[in-house]
Design an enzyme around this catalytic site. Structure first.
Site, mmCIF file in Angstrom:
data_model
loop_
_atom_site.group_PDB
_atom_site.id
_atom_site.type_symbol
_atom_site.label_atom_id
_atom_site.label_comp_id
_atom_site.label_asym_id
_atom_site.label_seq_id
_atom_site.Cartn_x
_atom_site.Cartn_y
_atom_site.Cartn_z
ATOM 1 N N ILE A 14 0.841 -1.201 0.000
ATOM 2 C CA ILE A 14 0.000 0.000 0.000
ATOM 3 C C ILE A 14 0.877 1.253 0.000
ATOM 4 C CG2 ILE A 14 -1.661 1.321 1.382
ATOM 5 C CD1 ILE A 14 -2.771 -1.402 2.379
ATOM 6 N N ASN A 82 2.427 4.852 7.353
ATOM 7 C CA ASN A 82 1.888 3.636 6.741
ATOM 8 C C ASN A 82 2.583 2.364 7.223
ATOM 9 O OD1 ASN A 82 0.743 1.967 4.310
ATOM 10 N ND2 ASN A 82 2.973 1.810 4.149
ATOM 11 N N ALA A 83 3.826 2.483 7.695
ATOM 12 C CA ALA A 83 4.588 1.280 8.065
ATOM 13 C C ALA A 83 3.815 0.471 9.101
ATOM 14 C CB ALA A 83 5.954 1.673 8.622
ATOM 15 N N ILE A 85 3.296 -3.838 10.781
ATOM 16 C CA ILE A 85 3.642 -5.268 10.749
ATOM 17 C C ILE A 85 2.568 -6.068 11.475
ATOM 18 C CG2 ILE A 85 6.143 -4.908 10.632
ATOM 19 C CD1 ILE A 85 6.210 -5.549 13.700
ATOM 20 N N ASP A 88 0.990 -12.430 14.252
ATOM 21 C CA ASP A 88 -0.282 -13.005 14.683
ATOM 22 C C ASP A 88 -0.116 -14.236 15.569
ATOM 23 O OD1 ASP A 88 -1.272 -11.076 13.004
ATOM 24 O OD2 ASP A 88 -2.083 -12.454 11.507
ATOM 25 N N GLN A 141 -9.909 -8.364 15.778
ATOM 26 C CA GLN A 141 -9.788 -9.607 15.014
ATOM 27 C C GLN A 141 -9.108 -10.668 15.875
ATOM 28 O OE1 GLN A 141 -10.844 -10.596 11.884
ATOM 29 N NE2 GLN A 141 -10.059 -12.568 12.602
ATOM 30 N N TYR A 147 -2.172 -6.488 17.085
ATOM 31 C CA TYR A 147 -2.381 -5.636 15.901
ATOM 32 C C TYR A 147 -3.639 -4.783 16.064
ATOM 33 C CZ TYR A 147 -2.922 -4.566 10.874
ATOM 34 O OH TYR A 147 -3.062 -3.939 9.652
ATOM 35 N N LYS A 151 -3.717 -0.681 16.125
ATOM 36 C CA LYS A 151 -4.435 0.084 15.104
ATOM 37 C C LYS A 151 -5.578 0.896 15.717
ATOM 38 C CE LYS A 151 -2.002 -1.080 11.492
ATOM 39 N NZ LYS A 151 -1.296 -0.067 10.690
ATOM 40 N N PRO A 177 -8.051 0.591 5.909
ATOM 41 C CA PRO A 177 -8.279 -0.326 4.795
ATOM 42 C C PRO A 177 -8.866 -1.646 5.290
ATOM 43 C CG PRO A 177 -5.982 0.462 4.861
ATOM 44 C CD PRO A 177 -6.613 0.801 6.173
ATOM 45 N N ILE A 180 -6.811 -5.678 1.286
ATOM 46 C CA ILE A 180 -6.262 -5.054 0.084
ATOM 47 C C ILE A 180 -5.346 -6.064 -0.615
ATOM 48 C CG2 ILE A 180 -4.923 -3.094 -0.785
ATOM 49 C CD1 ILE A 180 -7.604 -2.324 0.635
HETATM 50 N N1 LIG Z 1 -2.625 -5.254 3.196
HETATM 51 C C1 LIG Z 1 -3.791 -5.114 3.788
HETATM 52 O O1 LIG Z 1 -4.786 -5.771 3.405
HETATM 53 C C2 LIG Z 1 -3.964 -4.119 4.913
HETATM 54 C C3 LIG Z 1 -5.235 -3.990 5.494
HETATM 55 C C4 LIG Z 1 -5.407 -3.043 6.516
HETATM 56 C C5 LIG Z 1 -4.353 -2.259 6.931
HETATM 57 N N2 LIG Z 1 -3.121 -2.414 6.367
HETATM 58 C C6 LIG Z 1 -2.036 -1.555 6.857
HETATM 59 O O2 LIG Z 1 -1.476 -0.865 5.744
HETATM 60 C C7 LIG Z 1 -0.091 -0.640 5.974
HETATM 61 C C8 LIG Z 1 0.707 -1.210 4.817
HETATM 62 O O3 LIG Z 1 0.436 -2.606 4.713
HETATM 63 P P1 LIG Z 1 1.016 -3.507 3.523
HETATM 64 O O4 LIG Z 1 0.196 -4.744 3.475
HETATM 65 O O5 LIG Z 1 1.180 -2.680 2.319
HETATM 66 O O6 LIG Z 1 2.454 -3.898 4.140
HETATM 67 P P2 LIG Z 1 3.711 -4.586 3.458
HETATM 68 O O7 LIG Z 1 3.446 -4.931 2.014
HETATM 69 O O8 LIG Z 1 4.137 -5.680 4.385
HETATM 70 O O9 LIG Z 1 4.816 -3.402 3.488
HETATM 71 C C9 LIG Z 1 5.189 -2.903 4.707
HETATM 72 C C10 LIG Z 1 6.128 -1.734 4.508
HETATM 73 O O10 LIG Z 1 6.417 -1.219 5.816
HETATM 74 C C11 LIG Z 1 7.806 -1.213 6.028
HETATM 75 N N3 LIG Z 1 8.101 -1.423 7.438
HETATM 76 C C12 LIG Z 1 7.792 -2.474 8.234
HETATM 77 N N4 LIG Z 1 8.271 -2.266 9.478
HETATM 78 C C13 LIG Z 1 8.890 -1.052 9.458
HETATM 79 C C14 LIG Z 1 9.614 -0.295 10.405
HETATM 80 N N5 LIG Z 1 9.794 -0.710 11.658
HETATM 81 N N6 LIG Z 1 10.133 0.898 10.018
HETATM 82 C C15 LIG Z 1 9.989 1.346 8.755
HETATM 83 N N7 LIG Z 1 9.313 0.674 7.803
HETATM 84 C C16 LIG Z 1 8.779 -0.512 8.147
HETATM 85 C C17 LIG Z 1 8.355 -2.307 5.119
HETATM 86 O O11 LIG Z 1 9.723 -2.104 4.879
HETATM 87 P P3 LIG Z 1 10.659 -3.312 4.314
HETATM 88 O O12 LIG Z 1 10.304 -3.427 2.850
HETATM 89 O O13 LIG Z 1 12.031 -2.845 4.548
HETATM 90 O O14 LIG Z 1 10.290 -4.540 5.085
HETATM 91 C C18 LIG Z 1 7.461 -2.120 3.898
HETATM 92 O O15 LIG Z 1 7.942 -1.053 3.106
HETATM 93 C C19 LIG Z 1 0.232 -1.299 7.309
HETATM 94 O O16 LIG Z 1 0.183 -0.328 8.340
HETATM 95 C C20 LIG Z 1 -0.886 -2.310 7.489
HETATM 96 O O17 LIG Z 1 -1.102 -2.596 8.850
HETATM 97 C C21 LIG Z 1 -2.896 -3.339 5.373
#
Ligand SMILES: NC(=O)c1ccc[n+]([C@@H]2O[C@H](COP(=O)([O-])OP(=O)(O)OC[C@H]3O[C@@H](n4cnc5c(N)ncnc54)[C@H](OP(=O)(O)O)[C@@H]3O)[C@@H](O)[C@H]2O)c1
Length: 241
Positions: A14, A82-83, A85, A88, A141, A147, A151, A177, A180
């Site tokens: 995202i 946005n970062a 993790i 779970d 959840q 998590y 959030k 979101p 996604i």
């Molecule tokens: N995907 C979904 O369906 C969904 C749904 C609801 C909410 N979200 C939220 O949306 C956001 C993005 O999710 P995503 O699924 O796109 O995640 P993702 O694909 O796992 O990407 C995570 C990004 O965050 C970075 N990151 C992780 N830990 C970090 C830290 N300590 N400091 C700096 N950067 C860090 C990662 O860097 P590296 O590349 O170096 O690891 C990567 O660029 C998150 O907050 C997640 O909780 C996602």
């Protein structure tokens, strides 16, 4: 040069879509990431967006990283937290380490990033802080107590900080979101996706990262100046608050 926007976790998923959309909208974008150098290099090669490596869970690293961004590009006017993790586990099996890693990144990380940038936004009388929370912070959840708590914490912080920023021209909003179609979600077994997850989403599909990015573009714009402290749900009507 457009306003400077900093996107944490802006190199994958995202966050990458948000970084690209901000660039296309005319912002000068900095994308932060934690450790995946290969993904960050590929992202810069494909988009021309500069990347900066540090962990949002480390306050001193955030101060130094933000300084590096501001020295290179100018004051950060749009911050997208946005970062995030996941670690779970059902609560009875959750370790203190799993709890702390998620809280430190997803909640304290938002403090660590926003706190050093806030004084400059106050002085300049303009700022946009956009926090990427989650549907699971709204509804909770099972298997994600850590998590969901992190959030939900982001939403409380968004609402309180919006009130503090209001007189200084700073808006603070959250986006929640639903599911996604990032690499992580698409990696889920197709049968599980099709039979368990997608049927729970009334619109009948996963969201796209670009659909979250478009919410960010609106909230970052001058047009959104009266919107602050709000939570934008982007979940295909899966959870209606
Ligand atoms: N995907 C979904 O369906 C969904 C749904 C609801 C909410 N979200 C939220 O949306 C956001 C993005 O999710 P995503 O699924 O796109 O995640 P993702 O694909 O796992 O990407 C995570 C990004 O965050 C970075 N990151 C992780 N830990 C970090 C830290 N300590 N400091 C700096 N950067 C860090 C990662 O860097 P590296 O590349 O170096 O690891 C990567 O660029 C998150 O907050 C997640 O909780 C996602």
């Amino acid at each position: 040069m457009g306003r400077v926007a900093l996107v944490t976790g802006g190199t994958r998923g995202i966050g990458a879509a948000i970084s690209v959309a901000l660039k296309e909208a005319g912002y000068t974008v900095a994308a932060n990431y934690a450790g995946n150098d290969d993904a960050a290099k590929k992202f810069t090669d494909e988009t021309g967006i500069q990347t900066f490596k540090w962990s949002v869970a480390d306050y001193d690293a955030c101060v130094a990283g933000i300084k590096a961004v501001e020295d290179a590009l100018g004051p950060v006017e749009v911050l997208v937290n946005n970062a995030g993790i996941t670690r779970d586990a059902m609560f009875h099996r959750m370790t203190p380490q799993q709890w702390h890693e998620v809280i430190d990144t997803n909640l304290t990380g938002v403090f660590n990033m926003t706190h050093p940038i806030w004084p400059g936004m106050r002085e300049r009388k303009f700022g946009r802080v956009i926090n990427i929370s989650s549907i699971n912070g709204q509804k909770g959840q099972a298997g994600q107590v850590n998590y969901s708590a992190s959030k939900a914490g982001d939403l409380g912080m968004t609402k309180a900080l919006a009130q503090e920023g209001a007189r200084a021209g700073i808006t603070v909003n959250a986006i929640c979101p639903g599911y996604i179609g990032t690499e992580m979600v698409r990696a889920i077994d197709e049968k599980v996706l099709n039979e368990k997850i997608i049927p729970q989403i009334p619109v009948g599909r996963l969201g796209e990262p670009e659909e979250i990015a478009r919410c960010v573009i609106f909230l970052a714009s001058d047009d959104a100046g009266f919107i602050s402290g709000s939570t934008v749900s982007a979940n295909g009507a899966q959870f209606v608050v």
